[in-house]
Motif scaffolding. Structure first.
Motif, PDB file in Angstrom:
ATOM      1  N   ASN A  96       0.765  -1.058  -0.092  1.00 13.99           N
ATOM      2  CA  ASN A  96       0.043  -0.021  -0.053  1.00 13.99           C
ATOM      3  C   ASN A  96       0.949   1.266  -0.062  1.00 13.99           C
ATOM      4  N   LEU A  97       1.787   1.349   0.741  1.00 17.62           N
ATOM      5  CA  LEU A  97       2.989   2.377   0.750  1.00 17.62           C
ATOM      6  C   LEU A  97       3.537   2.739  -0.491  1.00 17.62           C
ATOM      7  N   ALA A  98       3.845   1.484  -1.217  1.00 13.22           N
ATOM      8  CA  ALA A  98       4.510   1.587  -2.571  1.00 13.22           C
ATOM      9  C   ALA A  98       3.421   2.059  -3.661  1.00 13.22           C
ATOM     10  N   LYS A  99       2.291   1.921  -3.483  1.00 13.33           N
ATOM     11  CA  LYS A  99       1.325   2.338  -4.441  1.00 13.33           C
ATOM     12  C   LYS A  99       1.140   3.852  -4.167  1.00 13.33           C
ATOM     13  N   CYS A 100       1.605   4.420  -3.328  1.00  9.61           N
ATOM     14  CA  CYS A 100       1.406   5.908  -2.818  1.00  9.61           C
ATOM     15  C   CYS A 100       2.724   6.406  -2.951  1.00  9.61           C
ATOM     16  N   GLY A 101       3.855   5.852  -3.518  1.00  5.40           N
ATOM     17  CA  GLY A 101       5.007   6.279  -3.896  1.00  5.40           C
ATOM     18  C   GLY A 101       6.138   6.361  -2.595  1.00  5.40           C
ATOM     19  N   ILE A 102       5.668   5.652  -1.744  1.00  2.22           N
ATOM     20  CA  ILE A 102       6.570   5.731  -0.354  1.00  2.22           C
ATOM     21  C   ILE A 102       7.295   4.575  -0.517  1.00  2.22           C
ATOM     22  N   LYS A 103       8.668   4.394  -0.797  1.00  3.00           N
ATOM     23  CA  LYS A 103       9.270   3.229  -1.237  1.00  3.00           C
ATOM     24  C   LYS A 103      10.662   2.886  -0.483  1.00  3.00           C
ATOM     25  N   THR A 104      10.919   3.923   0.657  1.00  3.81           N
ATOM     26  CA  THR A 104      11.909   3.656   1.733  1.00  3.81           C
ATOM     27  C   THR A 104      11.487   3.401   3.132  1.00  3.81           C
ATOM     28  N   ILE A 105      11.715   1.904   3.413  1.00  5.38           N
ATOM     29  CA  ILE A 105      11.299   1.903   4.749  1.00  5.38           C
ATOM     30  C   ILE A 105      11.961   1.326   5.653  1.00  5.38           C
ATOM     31  N   CYS A 106      12.221   1.949   6.872  1.00  2.00           N
ATOM     32  CA  CYS A 106      13.150   1.780   7.997  1.00  2.00           C
ATOM     33  C   CYS A 106      12.151   0.714   8.857  1.00  2.00           C
ATOM     34  N   TYR A 107      12.997  -0.105   9.565  1.00  2.00           N
ATOM     35  CA  TYR A 107      12.253  -1.032  10.242  1.00  2.00           C
ATOM     36  C   TYR A 107      13.505  -1.585  11.410  1.00  2.00           C
ATOM     37  N   ASN A 108      12.782  -2.153  12.286  1.00  2.00           N
ATOM     38  CA  ASN A 108      13.864  -2.856  13.358  1.00  2.00           C
ATOM     39  C   ASN A 108      13.419  -4.258  13.640  1.00  2.00           C
ATOM     40  N   PHE A 109      14.323  -5.002  14.334  1.00  2.00           N
ATOM     41  CA  PHE A 109      13.727  -6.348  14.779  1.00  2.00           C
ATOM     42  C   PHE A 109      14.307  -6.604  16.189  1.00  2.00           C
ATOM     43  N   MET A 110      14.268  -5.296  17.010  1.00  4.14           N
ATOM     44  CA  MET A 110      14.583  -5.472  18.499  1.00  4.14           C
ATOM     45  C   MET A 110      13.308  -6.173  19.210  1.00  4.14           C
ATOM     46  N   PRO A 111      13.586  -7.099  20.040  1.00  7.73           N
ATOM     47  CA  PRO A 111      12.541  -7.888  20.900  1.00  7.73           C
ATOM     48  C   PRO A 111      12.028  -6.715  21.888  1.00  7.73           C
ATOM     49  N   VAL A 112      10.930  -6.768  22.206  1.00  6.24           N
ATOM     50  CA  VAL A 112      10.109  -6.028  23.206  1.00  6.24           C
ATOM     51  C   VAL A 112      10.356  -4.472  23.300  1.00  6.24           C
ATOM     52  N   ILE A 113      11.613  -4.112  23.206  1.00  4.44           N
ATOM     53  CA  ILE A 113      11.628  -2.638  23.515  1.00  4.44           C
ATOM     54  C   ILE A 113      12.392  -1.863  22.264  1.00  4.44           C
ATOM     55  N   ASP A 114      12.242  -0.653  22.013  1.00  6.41           N
ATOM     56  CA  ASP A 114      12.649  -0.023  21.135  1.00  6.41           C
ATOM     57  C   ASP A 114      14.015   0.725  21.673  1.00  6.41           C
ATOM     58  N   TRP A 115      14.326   1.816  21.170  1.00  5.66           N
ATOM     59  CA  TRP A 115      15.524   2.311  21.868  1.00  5.66           C
ATOM     60  C   TRP A 115      15.415   2.821  23.392  1.00  5.66           C
ATOM     61  N   THR A 116      16.418   2.620  24.026  1.00  2.29           N
ATOM     62  CA  THR A 116      16.399   2.621  25.545  1.00  2.29           C
ATOM     63  C   THR A 116      17.300   3.658  26.041  1.00  2.29           C
ATOM     64  N   ARG A 117      16.808   4.502  26.923  1.00  5.33           N
ATOM     65  CA  ARG A 117      17.603   5.409  27.542  1.00  5.33           C
ATOM     66  C   ARG A 117      17.314   5.568  29.000  1.00  5.33           C
ATOM     67  N   THR A 118      18.138   5.915  29.758  1.00 11.18           N
ATOM     68  CA  THR A 118      17.790   5.999  31.428  1.00 11.18           C
ATOM     69  C   THR A 118      17.503   7.501  31.522  1.00 11.18           C
ATOM     70  N   ASP A 119      17.965   8.439  30.859  1.00  8.65           N
ATOM     71  CA  ASP A 119      17.694   9.741  31.267  1.00  8.65           C
ATOM     72  C   ASP A 119      17.250  10.480  29.973  1.00  8.65           C
ATOM     73  N   LEU A 120      16.207  11.191  29.980  1.00  8.40           N
ATOM     74  CA  LEU A 120      15.330  11.835  28.811  1.00  8.40           C
ATOM     75  C   LEU A 120      15.813  13.465  28.980  1.00  8.40           C
ATOM     76  N   LYS A 121      16.488  13.830  30.289  1.00 11.92           N
ATOM     77  CA  LYS A 121      16.777  15.413  30.131  1.00 11.92           C
ATOM     78  C   LYS A 121      17.841  15.472  31.073  1.00 11.92           C
ATOM     79  N   PHE A 122      18.984  14.803  30.422  1.00  9.17           N
ATOM     80  CA  PHE A 122      20.578  15.093  31.145  1.00  9.17           C
ATOM     81  C   PHE A 122      20.950  16.416  30.620  1.00  9.17           C
ATOM     82  N   LYS A 123      21.249  17.232  31.723  1.00 13.25           N
ATOM     83  CA  LYS A 123      21.640  18.395  31.491  1.00 13.25           C
ATOM     84  C   LYS A 123      23.193  18.603  31.193  1.00 13.25           C
ATOM     85  N   LEU A 124      23.455  19.348  30.074  1.00 15.25           N
ATOM     86  CA  LEU A 124      24.832  19.300  29.821  1.00 15.25           C
ATOM     87  C   LEU A 124      25.525  20.757  30.093  1.00 15.25           C
ATOM     88  N   PRO A 125      26.641  20.979  29.993  1.00 14.33           N
ATOM     89  CA  PRO A 125      27.280  22.163  30.708  1.00 14.33           C
ATOM     90  C   PRO A 125      26.718  23.372  29.844  1.00 14.33           C
TER      91      PRO A 125
END
Length: 405
Positions: A96-125
């Motif tokens: 269906n995406l290809a029919k709409c002209g969208i032909k580059t597809i990023c995907y992943n094969f990570m089990p259970v979780i996507d990207w993982t971080r411990t801090d979402l607001k780590f203060k820089l200098p």
């Protein structure tokens, strides 16, 4: 290169009109509201496409060119009975995406979780905020909050003691925040957030699943997807596991150059390509990013240009640095991508330009205090795009001059 920008849909605090002002020409997006495993229907795709591409005649048009991501159902990874329907649905979505002209597809094969971080607001200098992965905090979560069965076997005694100290020094609110950061539904993940018990149950499904088992599941999936992608002219671009190493007892299979060699030996089709996520691969020191850009140039259909700075005392810990100021030689990576584009152009391969986007910008200036998708505030990514754009323009002119001489 094709400058692109990730957009999370109508609820994204960074609007399409905002993106238009960055100078990016292409949009990276997905239908985040559709549950994992369901088909993306033509009408839903076209409606989303119209949100991106419809504008007044006096405005610069944008194009939805890259999908990030079509999620792969856990039943496919586990090869559970009945998983074939989810493969069929994934292929139908791709069609269906290809029919709409969208032909580059990023995907992943990570089990259970996507990207993982411990801090979402780590203060820089500088006073800006970045995403961070802290190995000791992660171990504290794994050992003393999640209390995963047999987790102690994956840590040294010194690591366990350090994690216990970190855990003991946390307040209840800090422990809750750490838990939410790790298991909540992060951008790019199209399911609801897990509760701690749900998370434990999901992890338990992978008990006994080895690297070889998961890799065979990926190959079985691709053996059905790739022939259809070839027929449609679709380019598949697998994203690396983030962070790129085994964690929480889960195997990871797209972490290194060796992993990519195994993938391409098993599925050699040119449609089988990669997302060169520079920051993810470089969060482990044994990955040489300029070397990987050169080695796998013909397979790179999409690239996330961001960098990380690793903790010199604990190489598994890192924060997301400015796009040109990190542990990666970003300039050389960009040069290799431009050389690859030039090779494609000289060989008349068509569609030679590689889609790139700035990734995980800092939360800074007027975006501090605003509600944003973690890593995806507007100003930080605009800064990153401007920096890499300058490098691209400079190197492209040099490469062109050298070729003409």
């Amino acid at each position: 290169m094709r400058e692109s920008w990730r957009w999370f849909g109508p609820n994204d605090p960074v609007t399409i009109d905002d993106i238009r002002q960055t100078g990016a020409t292409d949009i990276v997006s997905a239908l985040h509201g559709i549950p994992t495993g369901d088909v993306w229907g033509m009408e839903a795709i076209q409606q989303h496409q119209a949100l991106v591409e419809t504008c007044d005649a006096d405005l610069t048009p944008l194009k939805w060119s890259v999908v990030e991501s079509i999620p792969v159902h856990e039943d496919i990874k586990l090869q559970r009975p009945g998983h074939q329907k989810y493969i069929d649905n994934w292929i139908t979505t791709m069609e269906n995406l290809a029919k709409c002209g969208i032909k580059t597809i990023c995907y992943n094969f990570m089990p259970v979780i996507d990207w993982t971080r411990t801090d979402l607001k780590f203060k820089l200098p500088s006073g800006a905020y970045a995403l961070r992965f802290d190995q000791q905090k992660f171990a504290a979560f794994d050992l003393f909050i999640l209390q995963r069965e047999n987790a102690e076997a994956e840590y040294t005694l010194a690591e366990i003691e350090a994690a216990k100290q970190v855990f003991d020094e946390m307040s209840d609110n800090e422990r809750t925040e750490l838990t939410n950061n790790i298991i909540a539904g992060l951008p790019g993940k199209m399911t609801d957030a897990y509760s701690l018990d749900d998370f434990k149950n999901m992890l338990a499904n992978y008990k006994g699943v080895t690297t070889a088992t998961l890799r065979n599941s990926l190959f079985a999936f691709l053996s059905q997807v790739i022939p259809r992608a070839e027929a449609l002219g679709v380019k598949l671009a697998i994203h690396p596991d983030d962070p790129p190493r085994d964690m929480l007892g889960l195997p990871r299979i797209i972490c290194t150059a060796d992993d990519l060699e195994i993938l391409f030996a098993a599925q050699p089709s040119p449609a089988n390509g990669i997302t060169l996520c520079v920051g993810t691969y470089s969060s482990r020191p044994d990955n040489d990013l300029p070397g990987m850009a050169k080695q796998f140039g013909s397979r790179i259909h999409f690239s996330h240009l961001r960098g990380v700075t690793r903790d010199p005392k604990e190489q598994r810990s890192f924060y997301e640095a400015s796009h040109l100021d990190s542990d990666i030689d970003m300039i050389q990576v960009i040069k290799e991508l431009l050389i690859e584009e030039n090779r494609r152009r000289l060989q008349g391969l068509g569609n030679e330009e590689i889609f790139i986007r700035p990734d995980h910008g800092h939360q800074m200036m007027d975006d501090i205090g605003k509600t944003v998708n973690p890593g995806y505030s507007g100003i930080g990514r605009l800064k990153g795009l401007s920096e890499v754009r300058g490098v691209i323009r400079t190197l492209a002119a040099q490469i062109k001059t050298n070729h003409e001489q």
